[in-house]
Motif scaffolding. Structure first.
Motif, PDB file in Angstrom:
ATOM      1  N   THR A  92     -34.482  -5.909  46.814  1.00  0.00           N
ATOM      2  CA  THR A  92     -33.669  -4.912  47.507  1.00  0.00           C
ATOM      3  C   THR A  92     -32.807  -5.570  48.573  1.00  0.00           C
ATOM      4  O   THR A  92     -31.604  -5.285  48.688  1.00  0.00           O
ATOM      5  N   LEU A  93     -33.408  -6.463  49.366  1.00  0.00           N
ATOM      6  CA  LEU A  93     -32.660  -7.139  50.435  1.00  0.00           C
ATOM      7  C   LEU A  93     -31.546  -8.012  49.881  1.00  0.00           C
ATOM      8  O   LEU A  93     -30.492  -8.172  50.510  1.00  0.00           O
ATOM      9  N   MET A  94     -31.761  -8.592  48.685  1.00  0.00           N
ATOM     10  CA  MET A  94     -30.756  -9.458  48.078  1.00  0.00           C
ATOM     11  C   MET A  94     -29.777  -8.685  47.203  1.00  0.00           C
ATOM     12  O   MET A  94     -28.805  -9.261  46.691  1.00  0.00           O
ATOM     13  N   GLY A  95     -30.035  -7.395  47.024  1.00  0.00           N
ATOM     14  CA  GLY A  95     -29.144  -6.590  46.214  1.00  0.00           C
ATOM     15  C   GLY A  95     -29.231  -6.896  44.737  1.00  0.00           C
ATOM     16  O   GLY A  95     -28.229  -6.812  44.015  1.00  0.00           O
TER      17      GLY A  95
ATOM     18  N   ALA B 177     -20.333 -12.538  40.688  1.00  0.00           N
ATOM     19  CA  ALA B 177     -20.067 -11.103  40.841  1.00  0.00           C
ATOM     20  C   ALA B 177     -19.841 -10.741  42.302  1.00  0.00           C
ATOM     21  O   ALA B 177     -18.953  -9.925  42.627  1.00  0.00           O
ATOM     22  N   ARG B 178     -20.608 -11.346  43.225  1.00  0.00           N
ATOM     23  CA  ARG B 178     -20.467 -11.040  44.653  1.00  0.00           C
ATOM     24  C   ARG B 178     -19.156 -11.589  45.212  1.00  0.00           C
ATOM     25  O   ARG B 178     -18.626 -11.055  46.196  1.00  0.00           O
TER      26      ARG B 178
ATOM     27  N   GLN C 278     -16.891  -8.843  44.740  1.00  0.00           N
ATOM     28  CA  GLN C 278     -17.186  -7.662  45.568  1.00  0.00           C
ATOM     29  C   GLN C 278     -18.438  -7.927  46.393  1.00  0.00           C
ATOM     30  O   GLN C 278     -19.554  -7.829  45.901  1.00  0.00           O
ATOM     31  N   THR C 279     -18.237  -8.296  47.647  1.00  0.00           N
ATOM     32  CA  THR C 279     -19.383  -8.559  48.522  1.00  0.00           C
ATOM     33  C   THR C 279     -20.006  -7.240  48.955  1.00  0.00           C
ATOM     34  O   THR C 279     -19.393  -6.169  48.851  1.00  0.00           O
ATOM     35  N   GLY C 280     -21.226  -7.339  49.457  1.00  0.00           N
ATOM     36  CA  GLY C 280     -21.930  -6.146  49.892  1.00  0.00           C
ATOM     37  C   GLY C 280     -22.742  -6.424  51.141  1.00  0.00           C
ATOM     38  O   GLY C 280     -22.624  -7.480  51.770  1.00  0.00           O
TER      39      GLY C 280
ATOM     40  N   LEU D  62     -28.373 -10.016  51.342  1.00  0.00           N
ATOM     41  CA  LEU D  62     -28.593 -11.398  51.773  1.00  0.00           C
ATOM     42  C   LEU D  62     -27.715 -12.401  51.033  1.00  0.00           C
ATOM     43  O   LEU D  62     -27.318 -13.421  51.604  1.00  0.00           O
ATOM     44  N   ILE D  63     -27.418 -12.153  49.761  1.00  0.00           N
ATOM     45  CA  ILE D  63     -26.584 -13.102  49.025  1.00  0.00           C
ATOM     46  C   ILE D  63     -25.162 -13.092  49.580  1.00  0.00           C
ATOM     47  O   ILE D  63     -24.552 -14.148  49.797  1.00  0.00           O
ATOM     48  N   SER D  64     -24.625 -11.908  49.840  1.00  0.00           N
ATOM     49  CA  SER D  64     -23.303 -11.824  50.471  1.00  0.00           C
ATOM     50  C   SER D  64     -23.326 -12.496  51.838  1.00  0.00           C
ATOM     51  O   SER D  64     -22.354 -13.151  52.236  1.00  0.00           O
ATOM     52  N   PHE D  65     -24.455 -12.340  52.551  1.00  0.00           N
ATOM     53  CA  PHE D  65     -24.572 -12.979  53.867  1.00  0.00           C
ATOM     54  C   PHE D  65     -24.558 -14.500  53.734  1.00  0.00           C
ATOM     55  O   PHE D  65     -23.879 -15.185  54.509  1.00  0.00           O
ATOM     56  N   LEU D  66     -25.294 -15.050  52.755  1.00  0.00           N
ATOM     57  CA  LEU D  66     -25.281 -16.493  52.534  1.00  0.00           C
ATOM     58  C   LEU D  66     -23.861 -16.987  52.271  1.00  0.00           C
ATOM     59  O   LEU D  66     -23.470 -18.068  52.736  1.00  0.00           O
ATOM     60  N   MET D  67     -23.094 -16.220  51.544  1.00  0.00           N
ATOM     61  CA  MET D  67     -21.733 -16.612  51.206  1.00  0.00           C
ATOM     62  C   MET D  67     -20.824 -16.634  52.429  1.00  0.00           C
ATOM     63  O   MET D  67     -19.772 -17.283  52.413  1.00  0.00           O
TER      64      MET D  67
END
Length: 441
Positions: A181-184, A235-236, A239-241, A244-249
């Motif tokens: 959930t946290l990583m989407g 994919a991110r 479209q970022t969200g 946590l993965i968007s945050f790492l980016m």
């Protein structure tokens, strides 16, 4: 004339008694399995699943706390079993580096993620990667998801009162649901990701093998996980969200963003770290304390939620070991470790060290202080520890307030791994409380 022990003074000296009664890997003929490197293979997954690693470590702490050993591959390493020595090895990156690899399964081969993945990067670069992520996983940030985590916990434990319940299987789904959930990550992918991460940390376990050998299983798990995260990151990028993965980016590393390889590597590390800790802490507590009165005591004192969870972490020590390499020649408890030597710290042993913990082989929900090293120590202290602790406190609180009379309902099966101390199956029964018990968290 006899000595104070009643043995005749002129009797020939008795042969030294081996302090370990049995082990999965037999000692060399006529030898003690722990002394002077011994015959027990500490890297053998069977020792940790079917044997008694704690008995071996107990003897090593007393007789051979820092010992030079050789893995079946022929690669030598130093084994560290005492709490204070573990602190030195894991804290001081100027003496012991993480960048060549931190797990025994790559002993003798430098980790290709060194300097790229946070877990295998030394300060100061490590801090530049860690500090933003630590803020994203702060207690305030995680508490914002508390009700969502509670819903996951309740859903997983709800069938517990309906007959025989495989507690370990249910707990295996907890960290994936929370971290997913946290990583989407799509919920439809969670089951496969749980299986792949388990294969990555227990490639010797027949239940989780993906190919015809542990080495091939490890390779397959790594390839599939990295391919998965490559697709997710692509994919991110479109479209970022708010995940946590968007945050790492978005993390700034001295004026640049992480590369695709760095992002994938750190996604893998975050997911692996979550799936290694949370489920096996809960299962170890259930496997060893059901029917002893400890869980009933805990249920009656919900104010002990924090201390009880910390004790469960110490007791389980789910991450079995961490490895480092000596940066320069160093002496540790009289042992001369040469620059370049691999050094393995056994966290489960450090957390049962008699010199660091009173009555260490007792599960004490009132233990204070409790400076365990279940999450490591120093700069590499687990970045996801807050998520794990919140998840575990909620799990223990909801379970103990809703159910009682926990009993084993069949043989437990431990995970065959030298890295994770955990359970793959744990059948139990429990009875629903007529009225919910007090809630402490």
């Amino acid at each position: 004339m006899t000595t104070a022990t009643g043995v005749p003074a002129d009797a020939p000296p008795a042969a030294p008694r081996c302090p370990v009664a049995h082990a999965v890997t037999p000692p060399a003929a006529g030898g003690c399995p722990v002394g002077h490197g011994g015959g027990i293979d500490l890297t053998d997954p069977l020792l940790h699943s079917d044997g008694d690693a704690h008995a071996v470590w107990r003897a090593m702490r007393r007789h051979d706390p820092v010992s030079r050993r050789t893995a079946p591959s022929g690669h030598p390493y130093w084994s560290v079993t005492k709490y204070d020595d573990a602190q030195i090895v894991l804290r001081d990156h100027t003496l012991f580096t993480s960048e060549r690899g931190t797990l025994l399964n790559i002993l003798g081969t430098d980790d290709p993620a060194g300097g790229k993945q946070m877990a295998v990067t030394d300060p100061p670069r490590h801090a530049r990667m860690r500090e933003p992520l630590q803020r994203a996983l702060s207690i305030k940030a995680v508490e914002a998801h508390r009700e969502a985590i509670r819903e996951v916990v309740v859903r997983l434990i709800e069938p517990m009162g309906d007959g025989v319940f495989d507690f370990a299987e249910a707990m295996a789904d907890l960290p994936m649901a929370v971290t997913g959930t946290l990583m989407g990550l799509p919920a439809a992918d969670w089951a496969q990701l749980t299986r792949l991460t388990t294969a990555a940390i227990a490639p010797d376990d027949p239940e989780f093998q993906l190919a015809d050998s542990p080495e091939a299983t490890l390779d397959t798990a790594h390839r599939e996980l990295f391919a998965y995260f490559q697709d997710i990151v692509h994919a991110r990028q479109k479209q970022t969200g708010d995940d946590l993965i968007s945050f790492l980016m978005s993390i700034d590393l001295n004026g640049r963003r992480m590369s695709l390889g760095e992002i994938m590597s750190n996604c893998y590390s975050l997911l692996l770290g979550a799936n290694v800790t949370t489920p096996h802490v809960a299962s170890a507590a259930m496997a060893t304390q059901a029917g002893t009165g400890v869980l009933e005591d805990w249920a009656a004192h919900p104010d002990l939620a924090v201390r009880g969870t910390e004790e469960a972490l110490r007791w389980a020590s789910p991450a079995n070991h961490f490895m480092r390499y000596a940066v320069r020649d160093v002496e540790l408890r009289g042992a001369r470790i040469a620059a370049g030597d691999a050094v393995v710290v056994w966290l489960g042993s450090a957390n049962r060290d008699e010199d660091a913990f009173a009555d260490p082989d007792t599960f004490d929900i009132r233990r204070r202080p409790n400076r365990h090293v279940a999450f490591g120590v120093g700069s590499h202290f687990c970045v996801g520890h807050t998520v794990a602790k919140v998840s575990l406190r909620l799990m223990f609180t909801e379970m103990l307030s809703r159910f009682e009379d926990f009993r084993p309902a069949g043989p437990a099966r431990r995970l065959r791994s030298n890295f994770v101390a955990g359970y793959s199956h744990l059948p139990i029964t429990a009875r629903r409380r007529r009225e919910p018990g007090p809630v402490g968290y």
